[in-house]
Scaffold this active site. Structure first.
Site, PDB file in Angstrom:
ATOM      1  N   VAL A 235       0.809  -1.220   0.000  1.00 14.83           N
ATOM      2  CA  VAL A 235       0.000   0.000   0.000  1.00 14.83           C
ATOM      3  C   VAL A 235       0.843   1.271   0.000  1.00 14.83           C
ATOM      4  CG1 VAL A 235      -0.230   0.294   2.515  1.00 14.83           C
ATOM      5  CG2 VAL A 235      -2.147   0.908   1.004  1.00 14.83           C
ATOM      6  N   TYR A 236       2.136   1.177   0.277  1.00 14.67           N
ATOM      7  CA  TYR A 236       2.973   2.370   0.301  1.00 14.67           C
ATOM      8  C   TYR A 236       3.125   2.921  -1.119  1.00 14.67           C
ATOM      9  CZ  TYR A 236       4.450   0.865   5.007  1.00 14.67           C
ATOM     10  OH  TYR A 236       4.484   0.487   6.320  1.00 14.67           O
ATOM     11  N   GLY A 237       2.550   4.105  -1.327  1.00 13.75           N
ATOM     12  CA  GLY A 237       2.588   4.691  -2.664  1.00 13.75           C
ATOM     13  C   GLY A 237       1.828   3.879  -3.681  1.00 13.75           C
ATOM     14  N   ALA A 238       0.809   3.116  -3.216  1.00 15.03           N
ATOM     15  CA  ALA A 238       0.022   2.266  -4.117  1.00 15.03           C
ATOM     16  C   ALA A 238       0.929   1.348  -4.950  1.00 15.03           C
ATOM     17  CB  ALA A 238      -0.873   3.115  -5.012  1.00 15.03           C
TER      18      ALA A 238
ATOM     19  N   LYS B  90       3.998  -6.217   3.231  1.00 15.79           N
ATOM     20  CA  LYS B  90       2.765  -6.415   3.988  1.00 15.79           C
ATOM     21  C   LYS B  90       1.557  -6.443   3.062  1.00 15.79           C
ATOM     22  CE  LYS B  90       4.747  -3.295   7.443  1.00 15.79           C
ATOM     23  NZ  LYS B  90       5.434  -2.416   6.464  1.00 15.79           N
TER      24      LYS B  90
END
Length: 323
Positions: free
Chosen positions: A52-55, A79
């Site tokens: 999810v970090y930066g999609a 994750k």
């Protein structure tokens, strides 16, 4: 840099973990690569990200750099849970989403296995047996080497461990909690569960989004401009701007001066010397911030300095912990 076993496993990781949350976003690709090179040149082997970090952009930047490295020398953690699209099954810990997400992470990372695959948070909408049996399938397939959790409550963690034990499934090797001089509630239940069950602990946000960096001082009436504390969230100004926090910061500053170190170095070093902690996750936005944080290795706080920090940061215990 020293190396520690991840909990009761045989997996050895560097005593600092590099967090890649800002890669490809607040930290551009060039600075991200410089940070990765500096970290590994210093002996770092453990790198943490999330889909999810930066999609997905963080994983892509890390994956591009991985192509230039000897993959076997590194421990890559990512994750699953967060929203990766607009459809109903683009998030959570269902079998469908996990299987889709792990393949997408592998593509972005440009690797055929993930060393540590972590549940980013609890999912009330999915049976825990469905999630854990799916993770066991991934371990048996070789796509994932170890599994972990992040942001779980203690009862979430213990229940998951017991279900894995009862069913013969691969179980958690680690927990990734928020644990800092300003956030010591994991000591009440989470850390005892980890120590009792042999889980490694990799802590996130050791500087609490800048609160322990030296940028926040007693007497301030508002956070520094553009800091995370200026916005909403768990690190917001109203949550931490109190006498307890200022007391912790005052003592951290005093101990840093006594040790001849910076406040960030001491805040991270305190975590490195806490019982059960495997590795704090450092997430520098710029290469020069990494230079300072790497100064947390190669020395130790004295027992007297540790006691000063412990005393200043010890929170009042709620029921039933004060009994």
């Amino acid at each position: 840099m020293d190396y520690r076993n991840l909990g009761a496993t045989g997996l050895k990781v560097s005593e600092l973990c590099l967090g890649a949350m800002m890669f490809g976003g607040q930290t551009d690709e060039q600075d991200s690569i410089e940070i990765l090179n500096k970290f590994t040149d210093a002996g770092g082997t453990f790198i943490d990200t999330a889909d999810v970090y930066g999609a997905g952009r963080s994983e892509e930047v890390l994956g591009g750099w991985l192509k230039t490295q000897r993959r076997e020398d590194l421990v890559i953690a990512t994750k699953v849970w967060g929203p990766m699209g607009s459809q109903p099954n683009d998030r959570g810990l269902s079998r469908k989403h996990i299987l889709d997400a792990v393949d997408a992470s592998l593509r972005r990372l440009g690797t055929d296995y993930i060393d540590l695959y972590q549940l980013h948070r609890w999912d009330d909408s999915t049976p825990l047996t469905e999630t854990l049996s799916t993770l066991d399938t991934l371990v048996r397939s070789g796509k994932v080497r170890y599994i972990g959790a992040s942001n779980f409550h203690a009862w979430h963690l213990q229940k998951a461990i017991e279900l894995c034990r009862q069913n013969g499934w691969a179980s958690f090797a680690s927990l990734q909690p928020l644990y800092t001089l300003l956030d010591r509630s994991p000591e009440w239940e989470l850390l005892p569960v980890c120590q009792n069950e042999g889980l490694g602990v990799i802590t996130w946000s050791p500087l609490r989004s800048g609160w322990l960096s030296g940028a926040f001082r007693r007497g301030m009436t508002a956070p520094p401009p553009n800091s995370k504390a200026a916005g909403p969230g768990t690190h917001a100004w109203d949550r931490y701007a109190n006498d307890h926090t200022w007391g912790v910061i005052d003592e951290l500053d005093a101990v840093a001066k006594d040790a001849g170190k910076t406040m960030p170095q001491v805040a991270v070093r305190w975590l490195m010397q806490r019982p059960g902690v495997t590795a704090p996750i450092i997430g520098p936005r710029l290469p020069r911030y990494l230079d300072d944080l790497l100064g947390a290795v190669g020395w130790s706080l004295t027992p007297e300095q540790l006691e000063r920090l412990d005393t200043a940061s010890r929170p009042d215990l709620p029921y039933p912990y004060f009994l």
